[in-house]
Design a protein around this motif. Structure first.
Motif, short mmCIF file in Angstrom:
data_model
loop_
_atom_site.label_atom_id
_atom_site.label_comp_id
_atom_site.label_asym_id
_atom_site.label_seq_id
_atom_site.Cartn_x
_atom_site.Cartn_y
_atom_site.Cartn_z
N GLU A 101 2.08 27.30 -17.11
CA GLU A 101 1.61 28.60 -17.58
C GLU A 101 0.64 29.22 -16.59
OE1 GLU A 101 -1.10 30.39 -21.18
OE2 GLU A 101 0.05 28.57 -21.57
N TRP A 102 -0.28 28.42 -16.07
CA TRP A 102 -1.26 28.91 -15.08
C TRP A 102 -0.54 29.36 -13.81
CZ3 TRP A 102 -2.61 27.35 -10.15
CH2 TRP A 102 -3.75 27.95 -9.62
N ILE A 103 0.40 28.56 -13.33
CA ILE A 103 1.16 28.91 -12.13
C ILE A 103 1.89 30.24 -12.34
CG2 ILE A 103 3.15 28.25 -10.71
CD1 ILE A 103 2.24 25.30 -11.11
N GLY A 104 2.46 30.42 -13.51
CA GLY A 104 3.21 31.63 -13.80
C GLY A 104 2.38 32.90 -13.77
N ARG A 105 1.07 32.78 -13.93
CA ARG A 105 0.19 33.95 -13.91
C ARG A 105 -0.25 34.34 -12.50
NH1 ARG A 105 -2.46 31.07 -18.15
NH2 ARG A 105 -4.22 30.71 -16.73
N GLN A 106 0.05 33.52 -11.52
CA GLN A 106 -0.39 33.81 -10.16
C GLN A 106 0.49 34.88 -9.53
OE1 GLN A 106 -3.37 32.30 -9.64
NE2 GLN A 106 -2.80 31.57 -11.69
N LYS A 107 -0.12 35.78 -8.78
CA LYS A 107 0.61 36.89 -8.15
C LYS A 107 0.97 36.60 -6.69
CE LYS A 107 0.22 39.27 -11.83
NZ LYS A 107 1.27 39.13 -12.80
N ILE A 108 0.33 35.59 -6.11
CA ILE A 108 0.57 35.26 -4.71
C ILE A 108 0.46 33.75 -4.54
CG2 ILE A 108 -1.84 35.53 -4.03
CD1 ILE A 108 -0.82 36.75 -1.38
N PHE A 109 1.20 33.22 -3.58
CA PHE A 109 1.08 31.82 -3.21
C PHE A 109 1.32 31.74 -1.71
CE2 PHE A 109 5.49 32.52 -4.25
CZ PHE A 109 6.22 31.74 -3.37
N PHE A 110 1.00 30.60 -1.14
CA PHE A 110 1.14 30.42 0.30
C PHE A 110 2.05 29.24 0.60
CE2 PHE A 110 -2.69 32.75 -0.33
CZ PHE A 110 -2.75 33.63 0.72
N VAL A 111 2.81 29.36 1.67
CA VAL A 111 3.69 28.31 2.15
C VAL A 111 3.24 27.95 3.56
CG1 VAL A 111 6.06 27.77 2.83
CG2 VAL A 111 5.63 29.09 0.76
N ALA A 112 3.03 26.65 3.81
CA ALA A 112 2.62 26.22 5.14
C ALA A 112 3.60 25.17 5.66
CB ALA A 112 1.21 25.64 5.10
N THR A 113 3.97 25.31 6.92
CA THR A 113 4.86 24.36 7.59
C THR A 113 4.36 24.16 9.02
OG1 THR A 113 6.31 26.15 8.35
CG2 THR A 113 6.91 25.07 6.26
N ALA A 114 4.88 23.12 9.65
CA ALA A 114 4.52 22.85 11.05
C ALA A 114 5.67 22.13 11.72
CB ALA A 114 3.26 22.00 11.13
N PRO A 115 5.85 22.35 13.02
CA PRO A 115 6.89 21.63 13.75
C PRO A 115 6.43 20.20 14.06
CG PRO A 115 5.66 23.01 15.25
CD PRO A 115 5.13 23.29 13.87
N LEU A 116 7.35 19.39 14.52
CA LEU A 116 7.01 18.02 14.89
C LEU A 116 6.24 17.95 16.20
CD1 LEU A 116 10.32 16.17 13.96
CD2 LEU A 116 8.14 16.13 12.73
N ALA A 117 6.48 18.88 17.10
CA ALA A 117 5.83 18.87 18.42
C ALA A 117 4.31 18.95 18.27
CB ALA A 117 6.32 20.04 19.26
N PRO A 118 3.57 18.08 18.95
CA PRO A 118 2.11 18.09 18.82
C PRO A 118 1.46 19.39 19.31
CG PRO A 118 2.78 16.55 20.53
CD PRO A 118 4.02 17.04 19.86
N ASP A 119 2.13 20.11 20.17
CA ASP A 119 1.58 21.37 20.65
C ASP A 119 2.14 22.59 19.89
OD1 ASP A 119 4.12 21.12 21.68
OD2 ASP A 119 3.63 21.96 23.63
N GLY A 120 2.90 22.32 18.83
CA GLY A 120 3.47 23.40 18.03
C GLY A 120 2.42 24.04 17.14
N LEU A 121 2.75 25.17 16.58
CA LEU A 121 1.83 25.93 15.76
C LEU A 121 2.13 25.77 14.27
CD1 LEU A 121 1.73 29.25 17.81
CD2 LEU A 121 0.07 27.38 17.84
N VAL A 122 1.08 25.64 13.48
CA VAL A 122 1.21 25.63 12.02
C VAL A 122 1.48 27.05 11.57
CG1 VAL A 122 -0.07 25.26 9.87
CG2 VAL A 122 -0.31 23.64 11.77
#
Length: 77
Positions: free
Chosen positions: A14-35
């Protein structure tokens, strides 16, 4: 400090359903890659089970989220 939940309870859903925005974060395997951390919204998030969610990924200019997921499948919501 954040909290961890082993399942999505009805109260949490119910709490999640009331949220208007959320964020997704990912990163590559390469150590010099960007999040990549992207804001999401527009009523695209759904709870599909007590341990499963889904969202509609509306890709932007770089589609880094899709690229990172194809590479390693890791994602944080």
């Amino acid at each position: 400090m954040g909290a961890q939940f082993s399942t999505i309870t009805p109260e949490l859903a119910e709490w999640i359903g009331r949220q208007k925005i959320f964020f997704v974060a990912t990163a590559p395997l390469a150590p010099d890659g960007l999040v990549n951390c992207s804001p999401k919204g527009m009523d695209t998030f759904r709870i599909v089970g007590d341990k499963e969610v889904a969202y509609l990924d509306l890709t932007g200019s770089g589609i880094e989220t899709a690229s990172h997921l194809r590479e390693n499948g890791r994602i944080v919501l």
